[in-house]
Motif scaffolding. Structure first.
Motif, mmCIF file in Angstrom:
data_model
loop_
_atom_site.group_PDB
_atom_site.id
_atom_site.type_symbol
_atom_site.label_atom_id
_atom_site.label_comp_id
_atom_site.label_asym_id
_atom_site.label_seq_id
_atom_site.Cartn_x
_atom_site.Cartn_y
_atom_site.Cartn_z
ATOM 1 N N LYS A 134 0.845 -1.185 0.000
ATOM 2 C CA LYS A 134 0.000 0.000 0.000
ATOM 3 C C LYS A 134 0.886 1.242 0.000
ATOM 4 C CE LYS A 134 -3.774 -2.450 0.257
ATOM 5 N NZ LYS A 134 -4.687 -2.546 -0.906
ATOM 6 N N THR A 135 0.270 2.393 -0.138
ATOM 7 C CA THR A 135 1.030 3.643 -0.246
ATOM 8 C C THR A 135 1.962 3.852 0.946
ATOM 9 O OG1 THR A 135 -0.695 4.673 -1.589
ATOM 10 C CG2 THR A 135 0.815 6.150 -0.439
ATOM 11 N N GLY A 136 1.512 3.489 2.140
ATOM 12 C CA GLY A 136 2.352 3.660 3.322
ATOM 13 C C GLY A 136 3.656 2.891 3.233
ATOM 14 N N ILE A 137 3.627 1.712 2.611
ATOM 15 C CA ILE A 137 4.844 0.923 2.418
ATOM 16 C C ILE A 137 5.783 1.647 1.455
ATOM 17 C CG2 ILE A 137 5.757 -1.228 1.465
ATOM 18 C CD1 ILE A 137 4.475 -1.762 4.073
ATOM 19 N N CYS A 138 5.236 2.196 0.382
ATOM 20 C CA CYS A 138 6.059 2.909 -0.603
ATOM 21 C C CYS A 138 6.781 4.095 0.037
ATOM 22 C CB CYS A 138 5.200 3.393 -1.770
ATOM 23 S SG CYS A 138 4.302 2.088 -2.644
ATOM 24 N N LEU A 139 6.093 4.757 0.972
ATOM 25 C CA LEU A 139 6.659 5.956 1.595
ATOM 26 C C LEU A 139 7.849 5.655 2.500
ATOM 27 C CD1 LEU A 139 3.494 8.061 2.520
ATOM 28 C CD2 LEU A 139 4.986 8.295 0.541
ATOM 29 N N LYS A 140 8.093 4.396 2.817
ATOM 30 C CA LYS A 140 9.270 4.060 3.616
ATOM 31 C C LYS A 140 10.546 4.486 2.894
ATOM 32 C CE LYS A 140 8.798 -0.338 4.278
ATOM 33 N NZ LYS A 140 9.104 -1.702 4.794
ATOM 34 N N CYS A 141 10.538 4.410 1.565
ATOM 35 C CA CYS A 141 11.706 4.824 0.778
ATOM 36 C C CYS A 141 11.431 6.077 -0.047
ATOM 37 C CB CYS A 141 12.142 3.697 -0.154
ATOM 38 S SG CYS A 141 12.891 2.289 0.676
ATOM 39 N N HIS A 142 10.235 6.149 -0.605
ATOM 40 C CA HIS A 142 9.903 7.274 -1.485
ATOM 41 C C HIS A 142 9.350 8.424 -0.654
ATOM 42 C CE1 HIS A 142 10.692 4.787 -4.961
ATOM 43 N NE2 HIS A 142 9.881 3.865 -4.501
ATOM 44 N N ASN A 143 10.247 9.143 0.008
ATOM 45 C CA ASN A 143 9.809 10.209 0.909
ATOM 46 C C ASN A 143 10.718 11.428 0.843
ATOM 47 O OD1 ASN A 143 12.124 9.719 2.710
ATOM 48 N ND2 ASN A 143 11.043 7.846 3.252
ATOM 49 N N ASP A 144 11.513 11.518 -0.223
ATOM 50 C CA ASP A 144 12.462 12.622 -0.319
ATOM 51 C C ASP A 144 12.084 13.536 -1.473
ATOM 52 O OD1 ASP A 144 15.045 14.143 -0.296
ATOM 53 O OD2 ASP A 144 15.619 12.566 1.103
ATOM 54 N N TYR A 145 13.084 14.079 -2.142
ATOM 55 C CA TYR A 145 12.830 15.107 -3.145
ATOM 56 C C TYR A 145 12.432 14.534 -4.499
ATOM 57 C CZ TYR A 145 14.660 17.724 -7.153
ATOM 58 O OH TYR A 145 14.838 18.255 -8.388
ATOM 59 N N TYR A 146 13.229 13.601 -5.050
ATOM 60 C CA TYR A 146 13.021 13.191 -6.446
ATOM 61 C C TYR A 146 11.737 12.378 -6.617
ATOM 62 C CZ TYR A 146 13.877 11.377 -11.104
ATOM 63 O OH TYR A 146 13.747 11.054 -12.426
ATOM 64 N N ILE A 147 11.593 11.317 -5.848
ATOM 65 C CA ILE A 147 10.325 10.582 -5.804
ATOM 66 C C ILE A 147 9.900 10.594 -4.350
ATOM 67 C CG2 ILE A 147 9.121 8.419 -6.225
ATOM 68 C CD1 ILE A 147 11.178 7.759 -8.335
ATOM 69 N N GLY A 148 8.994 11.485 -4.034
ATOM 70 C CA GLY A 148 8.709 11.724 -2.631
ATOM 71 C C GLY A 148 7.282 11.443 -2.238
ATOM 72 N N ALA A 149 6.892 12.087 -1.157
ATOM 73 C CA ALA A 149 5.562 11.879 -0.595
ATOM 74 C C ALA A 149 4.568 12.908 -1.108
ATOM 75 C CB ALA A 149 5.643 11.934 0.930
ATOM 76 N N ASP A 150 4.912 13.619 -2.189
ATOM 77 C CA ASP A 150 4.027 14.669 -2.687
ATOM 78 C C ASP A 150 2.668 14.126 -3.128
ATOM 79 O OD1 ASP A 150 6.418 13.928 -4.228
ATOM 80 O OD2 ASP A 150 5.384 14.739 -5.964
ATOM 81 N N TYR A 151 2.619 12.862 -3.540
ATOM 82 C CA TYR A 151 1.345 12.243 -3.909
ATOM 83 C C TYR A 151 0.342 12.333 -2.757
ATOM 84 C CZ TYR A 151 -1.934 8.500 -5.223
ATOM 85 O OH TYR A 151 -3.061 7.773 -5.520
ATOM 86 N N THR A 152 0.841 12.214 -1.537
ATOM 87 C CA THR A 152 -0.034 12.240 -0.361
ATOM 88 C C THR A 152 -0.216 13.650 0.204
ATOM 89 O OG1 THR A 152 1.768 11.877 1.223
ATOM 90 C CG2 THR A 152 0.762 9.925 0.236
ATOM 91 N N GLY A 153 0.380 14.651 -0.469
ATOM 92 C CA GLY A 153 0.238 16.022 0.002
ATOM 93 C C GLY A 153 1.277 16.433 1.018
ATOM 94 N N LEU A 154 2.480 15.851 0.916
ATOM 95 C CA LEU A 154 3.569 16.190 1.830
ATOM 96 C C LEU A 154 4.785 16.632 1.033
ATOM 97 C CD1 LEU A 154 3.292 13.248 4.383
ATOM 98 C CD2 LEU A 154 2.474 15.591 4.675
ATOM 99 N N GLY A 155 5.272 17.838 1.320
ATOM 100 C CA GLY A 155 6.443 18.370 0.638
ATOM 101 C C GLY A 155 7.653 18.347 1.547
ATOM 102 N N ILE A 156 8.762 17.810 1.060
ATOM 103 C CA ILE A 156 9.972 17.667 1.865
ATOM 104 C C ILE A 156 10.526 19.040 2.252
ATOM 105 C CG2 ILE A 156 11.459 17.542 -0.182
ATOM 106 C CD1 ILE A 156 11.956 15.427 2.974
#
Length: 311
Positions: A134-156
């Protein structure tokens, strides 16, 4: 003939007994392991192959995930996927940083890459509780600038301590922004970025027009050049993280590390600080397909070496 039949019968009985008792034997030591519904009918040795005096980790990429691939062969391509090989990052580090530090990648970049099927498929980091990511699992790694958490409305946020506030994801602070409309509708990453597409080397299994037909009554859609030469996200991306460079500072000898104690330290030898991280309307440029789209450079780095020089 009787002896021959008895030998066959004994062999079959031995196999059945071994299979039936495998799980029970494992549980003598591994008492608290609960296997997920999708695999609960399997015996331990069906996934964990013998390795030395014990058994191998079924999903470990070091053994080519043999325990998983024997049933899920269609996903064997994940062993060569960018999420595991990190070939772009390694090539970049080799060309840029290794002339100054041959161990740069191991010191600063090794932590975030897929090394096992359970990195993404283990619910709550429990390797025997297998689930679809699920998306929460993806965010364990994809949470920075290039591929980040912007999909969920979070900006690094920037790395400097004065910006270290807000919502924390995987140890990094984020600013609350507008979520993607698909996230608001309850869609997970995997609905557009499927396992099959990732295993085949494609970043996504769907594009916008697979689900959405442009309405020609909308003025912007009635202009052919817009539909032919522009990605949908050129107009529909409300914002994106924008970074103007990351400073890497390496120390040799008894250098003045304390002067930089307010910024992040990814390893003993380094300090790291990303500069001017804005969450704003993205820059537009030509992508690799010659289409106008939001652009987000993968690497913008400035390297500094600080060493003590005798007077």
């Amino acid at each position: 003939m009787k002896r021959y039949l008895m030998t066959i019968f004994t062999g079959i009985l031995l196999i059945l007994t071994t299979s039936a008792n495998a799980k029970e034997n494992c549980e003598e030591c591994h008492k608290k392991i609960t296997v997920s519904v999708s695999h609960e009918s399997l015996n331990c040795i069906e996934c964990h192959e013998p390795e030395g005096d014990h058994y191998a980790l079924a999903a470990d990429f070091k053994i080519n995930a043999k325990g998983c691939v024997k049933c899920h062969e269609e996903y064997k391509g994940m062993l060569k996927s960018p999420m595991h090989t990190r070939y772009k990052e390694k090539r970049y580090v080799k060309d840029i940083f290794e002339q100054y530090d041959p161990e740069f990648f191991g010191k600063n970049c090794e932590g975030c890459h897929v090394s096992s099927c359970v990195d993404c498929h283990a619910e709550n980091s429990t390797p025997h509780t297998i689930t679809e990511p699920k998306t929460g699992i993806c965010l364990k790694c994809h949470n920075d600038y290039y591929i980040g958490a912007d999909y969920t409305g979070l900006g690094i946020r920037e790395d400097h301590e004065r910006y270290q506030r807000g919502i924390k994801v995987a140890g990094k602070y984020h600013q609350k922004m507008l979520p993607d409309v698909h996230y608001e509708k309850g869609m997970d990453c995997g609905e557009c970025h499927s396992m099959k597409s990732l295993a085949s080397g494609k970043p996504s299994s769907k594009v916008c027009r697979d689900c959405h037909n442009p309405d020609k009554d909308v003025l912007e859609h009635s202009i052919d050049a817009h539909l032919q030469k522009m990605a949908c996200s050129t107009c529909h991306a409300a914002w994106a993280p924008v970074e103007y460079g990351t400073f890497w500072i390496k120390f040799e000898g008894d250098a003045r590390k304390d002067y930089f104690k307010w910024i992040k330290s990814p390893s003993e030898d380094y300090r790291k600080s990303s500069y001017k991280r804005y969450n704003r309307r993205p820059h537009i440029g030509l992508n690799k397909d010659g289409i106008y789209a939001p652009i987000r450079p993968m690497f913008i780095n400035i390297f500094s070496l600080i060493r003590n020089v005798p007077c």
